[in-house]
Design a protein around this motif. Sequence first.
Motif, PDB file in Angstrom:
ATOM      1  N   ILE A   1       0.826  -1.205   0.000  1.00 41.36           N
ATOM      2  CA  ILE A   1       0.000   0.000   0.000  1.00 41.36           C
ATOM      3  C   ILE A   1       0.867   1.266   0.000  1.00 41.36           C
ATOM      4  O   ILE A   1       0.402   2.346  -0.342  1.00 41.36           O
ATOM      5  CB  ILE A   1      -0.987  -0.015   1.194  1.00 41.36           C
ATOM      6  N   ASP A   2       2.131   1.112   0.373  1.00 36.76           N
ATOM      7  CA  ASP A   2       3.050   2.255   0.448  1.00 36.76           C
ATOM      8  C   ASP A   2       3.771   2.536  -0.867  1.00 36.76           C
ATOM      9  O   ASP A   2       4.516   3.518  -0.965  1.00 36.76           O
ATOM     10  CB  ASP A   2       4.100   2.007   1.541  1.00 36.76           C
TER      11      ASP A   2
ATOM     12  N   HIS B   1       4.683   4.025  -4.130  1.00 34.45           N
ATOM     13  CA  HIS B   1       4.284   5.291  -4.741  1.00 34.45           C
ATOM     14  C   HIS B   1       4.995   5.425  -6.072  1.00 34.45           C
ATOM     15  O   HIS B   1       6.194   5.640  -6.127  1.00 34.45           O
ATOM     16  CB  HIS B   1       4.639   6.457  -3.811  1.00 34.45           C
TER      17      HIS B   1
ATOM     18  N   THR C   1      -5.182   5.074  -8.027  1.00 38.97           N
ATOM     19  CA  THR C   1      -5.697   4.079  -7.086  1.00 38.97           C
ATOM     20  C   THR C   1      -6.943   3.444  -7.706  1.00 38.97           C
ATOM     21  O   THR C   1      -7.798   4.149  -8.242  1.00 38.97           O
ATOM     22  CB  THR C   1      -6.066   4.740  -5.747  1.00 38.97           C
TER      23      THR C   1
ATOM     24  N   ARG D   1     -14.828  14.221  -7.567  1.00 39.26           N
ATOM     25  CA  ARG D   1     -13.559  14.894  -7.843  1.00 39.26           C
ATOM     26  C   ARG D   1     -12.387  13.913  -7.706  1.00 39.26           C
ATOM     27  O   ARG D   1     -12.281  13.212  -6.700  1.00 39.26           O
ATOM     28  CB  ARG D   1     -13.400  16.036  -6.841  1.00 39.26           C
TER      29      ARG D   1
ATOM     30  N   GLY E   1      -6.073   8.799  -5.862  1.00 35.62           N
ATOM     31  CA  GLY E   1      -6.166   8.606  -4.419  1.00 35.62           C
ATOM     32  C   GLY E   1      -7.320   7.705  -4.014  1.00 35.62           C
ATOM     33  O   GLY E   1      -8.299   7.521  -4.733  1.00 35.62           O
ATOM     34  N   PHE E   2      -7.173   7.133  -2.794  1.00 34.15           N
ATOM     35  CA  PHE E   2      -8.125   6.147  -2.285  1.00 34.15           C
ATOM     36  C   PHE E   2      -9.507   6.733  -2.054  1.00 34.15           C
ATOM     37  O   PHE E   2     -10.522   6.125  -2.375  1.00 34.15           O
ATOM     38  CB  PHE E   2      -7.579   5.561  -0.977  1.00 34.15           C
ATOM     39  N   TRP E   3      -9.555   7.941  -1.466  1.00 31.38           N
ATOM     40  CA  TRP E   3     -10.842   8.470  -1.024  1.00 31.38           C
ATOM     41  C   TRP E   3     -11.767   8.731  -2.210  1.00 31.38           C
ATOM     42  O   TRP E   3     -12.950   8.369  -2.189  1.00 31.38           O
ATOM     43  CB  TRP E   3     -10.629   9.744  -0.195  1.00 31.38           C
TER      44      TRP E   3
ATOM     45  N   LYS F   1     -15.350   6.853  -2.835  1.00 33.74           N
ATOM     46  CA  LYS F   1     -16.597   7.613  -2.992  1.00 33.74           C
ATOM     47  C   LYS F   1     -17.247   7.306  -4.339  1.00 33.74           C
ATOM     48  O   LYS F   1     -18.469   7.142  -4.443  1.00 33.74           O
ATOM     49  CB  LYS F   1     -16.314   9.120  -2.891  1.00 33.74           C
TER      50      LYS F   1
ATOM     51  N   LYS G   1      -2.559   1.202  -8.572  1.00 30.23           N
ATOM     52  CA  LYS G   1      -2.458   0.451  -7.310  1.00 30.23           C
ATOM     53  C   LYS G   1      -3.861  -0.010  -6.954  1.00 30.23           C
ATOM     54  O   LYS G   1      -4.723   0.800  -6.623  1.00 30.23           O
ATOM     55  CB  LYS G   1      -1.856   1.324  -6.213  1.00 30.23           C
TER      56      LYS G   1
ATOM     57  N   TRP H   1      -7.998  -3.341  -1.959  1.00 29.01           N
ATOM     58  CA  TRP H   1      -9.261  -3.857  -1.444  1.00 29.01           C
ATOM     59  C   TRP H   1      -9.563  -3.147  -0.131  1.00 29.01           C
ATOM     60  O   TRP H   1      -8.662  -2.952   0.685  1.00 29.01           O
ATOM     61  CB  TRP H   1      -9.173  -5.368  -1.194  1.00 29.01           C
ATOM     62  N   THR H   2     -10.811  -2.799   0.079  1.00 26.12           N
ATOM     63  CA  THR H   2     -11.194  -2.260   1.386  1.00 26.12           C
ATOM     64  C   THR H   2     -11.374  -3.423   2.363  1.00 26.12           C
ATOM     65  O   THR H   2     -11.400  -4.596   1.961  1.00 26.12           O
ATOM     66  CB  THR H   2     -12.520  -1.494   1.295  1.00 26.12           C
TER      67      THR H   2
END
Lengths: 725, 153
Positions: free
Chosen positions: A221-222, A224, A230, A255, A273-275, A279, A427, A430-431
Motif C-alpha cells: 500500500i506504500d 508510490h 488508485t 472529484r 487517491g483512495f478516497w 466515494k 495500485k 481492497w477495502t
Amino acid sequence: MRFGNLGTPRSASRRHFLRVSGGLGIGLIVNIGFLEAAYGQSPAVKTVDPTGFVKIAPDSTVTVLSKHLEMGQGPYTGLATLVAEELDADWAQIRAEGAPANDALYKNFAFGAQGTGGSTSIANSYEQMRKAGATARAMLVSAAAQQWQVPSEEITVAKGVVRHAKSSRQASFGELAEAAAAQPAPGDVKLKDPRDFVLIGKNLQRLDASSKSTGHATFTIDVHRPDALTVLVAHPPRFGAKAVSFDDAAARRVRGVVDVRSIPQGVAVYAKGFWAAQKARDALRVQWDEAGTERRGTQELIAAFRAGIGQPDGIATNKGDTGRALATAAKVVEAEYIFPYLAHSPLETLDCAIEIKNGACEAWYGCQFPGIDHPVIAGVLGLPKEKVKINVLYAGGSFGRRAQIFGELAAEAAQALKALGRDASIKLVWTREDDIRGGSYRPLVLHRLRGGLDKAGNITALEDAVAAQSFLKGTPLEAMLVDGRDPLVTEGASDLPYAIPNLRVVERVMQVGVPVLSWRSVGHTHTAYATETFIDELLASGGKDPVAGRLALLKGEPRYAGVLRAAAKLADWKGAKVGAGRARGVAVHKAFDTYVAQIAEVSRGSDGMPKVEKVWCAVDCGVAVNPDNVKSQMEGAIGFGLSAILFDEITLEAGQVMQSNFHDYRMLRINEMPHVEVTVVSSKEKPTGVGEPGVPPIGPAVANAWRALTGQSVRHLPFSRVLST
Amino acid sequence: MTAFSVNGRKVEVDVDPDTPLLWVLRDELQLIGTKYGCGVAQCGACTVHLNGLPRRACVTPVSSIEGGEIVTIEGLEGKEADAVKSAWVGLNVPQCGYCQSGQIMSAVSLLTEIPSPSDADIDHAMTGNVCRCATYVRIRAAIQRAAADLKKG
C-alpha cells in the motif's frame, strides 16, 4: 497459509522435494550477469553465490534474497541466519530482501514453483541456504587465495573478515566481492557440524524489527509510482455473479475520478487517491447477473452437510474394525461439531501495485505465490514472462489470504491495468469490506465423532466423519489429492497418534459455491479441536486425568509425549480443577511436523465468555534456528487461534455474507490476550516450521478448560454464539 | 483549502472537506507510515496524534482539523518515543509489522500520560489497536520496558 503438503512422505510433492534437493549444487548454476540485470541492482553490488541468494556490496553489506515471503513469521531473519552461519559473516552486516519472481532460482521444493506456505520456509531451505552461504564463502576464500597467492586451505573467515594468518593479510567481504563473483563455482561445499554453529540457535534480532518500529518498512500500500492511479473494484454481492451493465454518471462526477471500466471481476474505478476511488465506487450503480450463484444460507448449508456426512466418499484411515468395536463397546459417546467459515483478515488488505510501460510490466506487492502469479499476469497482458517482473515486498499478514491458488488478486490487478488500454501505473486496493466479504474462507466443516469405551474406561474405538469443502479438487492443486481424496480435510485426525486399537476417519467433500482456501494451519484448525476435545471427554468418561490419560496412549510417540510432559511441567499441572473460579485444559497436536502442547487456564468473564488467563506452551520443531522467533510465533498463534474460537464466524443468508468489517467480525484485542509462557524443547531433529503449528491446540485447550469449569461442551464454534443462545 | 501542521511543518491542502486525514497524509503528503486497516476506527492502524492526543485518522475529516497540530510515526520524537521504539526493537515486537505504527503512537501517548502504567492501564490504552499477528504479549512487555527505561533516565 499452506499450499503443499510437505512432510507427508506419501505425497507427490514430497517426492519432488527429495528429487530436487538431491540435485542442488549442480543444477542451479546461472549466469551472474543475468541475475544482476534481473535485480536492477547497482553494478557494484555483486551476486556472489551462483545460486542467486547472496549479494555483497562494496561496504561489505551482505543481502540475502529470501525466496519466501516475509508476512510476519520471520523467514527473512531465519533464512539470513542460515546464510550468515556458513558464510561466517558478522550478523550486523546482514540484510534481507524478497527474491523476485523466478521459479528456476527460487522454487519452493515442496511445490515445484516459487511460493510460501505450509510452514515450509525453514524446513525447505535449511540446507539450500546454508549451501548458498558456504558457496559464497568458498568463492571469497578462493578470490583471496588468488590475490594473495596463498593456498586457500590456509585462509580463515570469521565475523565477516577473511584472513591469512601466516602473511598477516586480511580483507573484508566488500573488498573481495568483485573477484569472488568471477571465481568458478565450487562443485560441492562442506557444511558446518552443528556443534560449531555460532548463529543458528541464537536469539538474533529480527532484521525487520527496526524498520517496522519506525514506520519505514515498505508494504504494497506504500508503493508510490509517478502518476499512479488508485483502483477500487466493485465486486458482486454474491460469489460468481457478473456485472451486466453499470451507470457511472454519479461516480464520474466525484472529484479525482479518472475512469470507470468493466473487468471480469466487476467494475473498476480509477482515481487520484483512495478516497475519491471509494466515494466513486459507492456512487456506482451496477446490474449483476446472479444466475447460478450460491443462494443457500448457513443454516441450509449445515443441513446439507449433515445429510452428506452419512455418505462418505473417501476413507482416510481404517485401522482395526471400528464398526464392530463400537457395537460391542460398554459405552459409546457421540458428538457433532460445527466449524464456521472464517476470514483471514490480515491487517493489510489485498493490494497490488502494477504498471505497464513500452510493452514491459512491473509489479510490486506482497506476492505469496510468484510461481502462480507470474504466468497469470503475463497471460492477462499477453506478454512473455520475461517481460513481467514481480518485486516481492513485505506483506501485512496473510494467514493464507494471499496464498491464492488461481492468482486471483494478480489477475484482477492485471485486468484493471489492461482495461485502461494504455501505458499506465495503478495500485489496486481492497477495502476491509471487500476482504471480509471476498470469500476464500476457511471452509465450513462438520465433524461427527463416535467413541467406544470398555468396562475399565479404556478407549477401544474412535470414528471421525468429516464433511467439508475442498480447495484441491478441481483446482491447480489437484495433484495433491491422494487416491482421489483430499487429505487436507482430515489431516490431524487421520494421523491421530493415540494408541486406540480401532480408528476410522472418513470424509465427504461438499460442493458449495463459496470460495474457500487454506487458513493458518489448514485442516488442523478443526481436526485438532474435534479430536482433542472429544478425547478429553472420553478420558473423563473413563475417569482419567487429561495429561496422564493422554500420556498412557502416547507410549510409542516420544515427541508428542515430550511436548505434553514439557507443557505439564511448565504449568506445574496437578489436574484440571484448580479452584478459585478457574480450571485448566490441555491439548497436544502435530501440524507440519512440529509438535505443540498447550495448557490453558480459564475463568468465566463478566460477559459469560471464557476469560483465558494464562497459556503454557511447549513446542518441538527440531533444531530451533531462532528460539525467540519460535516463541514469538507460538504467542501470536495462540492469540490468532483464540480470536477464531471465541468470536469469529462468517455467516451467509441467501448466499450473501452477513459480516463486513471488524465491528461484526471481531479481532482479539490486547485486554483479551492471556499471559503466555513458552518452552522450546531441545532437539537435534531437522528443523520444521513454526508459523502455523501453534494455532491448532489453543482452541481445544480452552474448550477442555471450559468444560472442566462449567460442565459445558462447546461443539458449535465460535463460543460467542453458544453463550448468546 | 485546509491548513494545519504535520510533524512541525505547515501544510495547506486542497481536497474535498470530507476527505479523511489518513488519505491526506498518505496520498497527498506521502507520509505512508500511517496505515489503512479498516476505515471505520475499529483497528487503530491509522493512529496519529492531534494536538498531542491519539486520533484515528481514517474517520477524521480533514476539514475538522483546521489549525491543528498532527504528529505521525515519521515525526514522533522525544524521550517517550525513543524509549518505546527502542523497546519495540529490543523485544522483537513486530511480526508482519503493519499495525505497529499505530501501536507505537498509542503506546507513546500512554507513557506521556501515565509514566508507570499497570497491565490494566496498558490494556485500557491499547484496546483500540488490533494486532492480527497478536503480538500483544510483547507489546505489554515493551511498554513496561520503555517505562522502566524512562524511570532510569
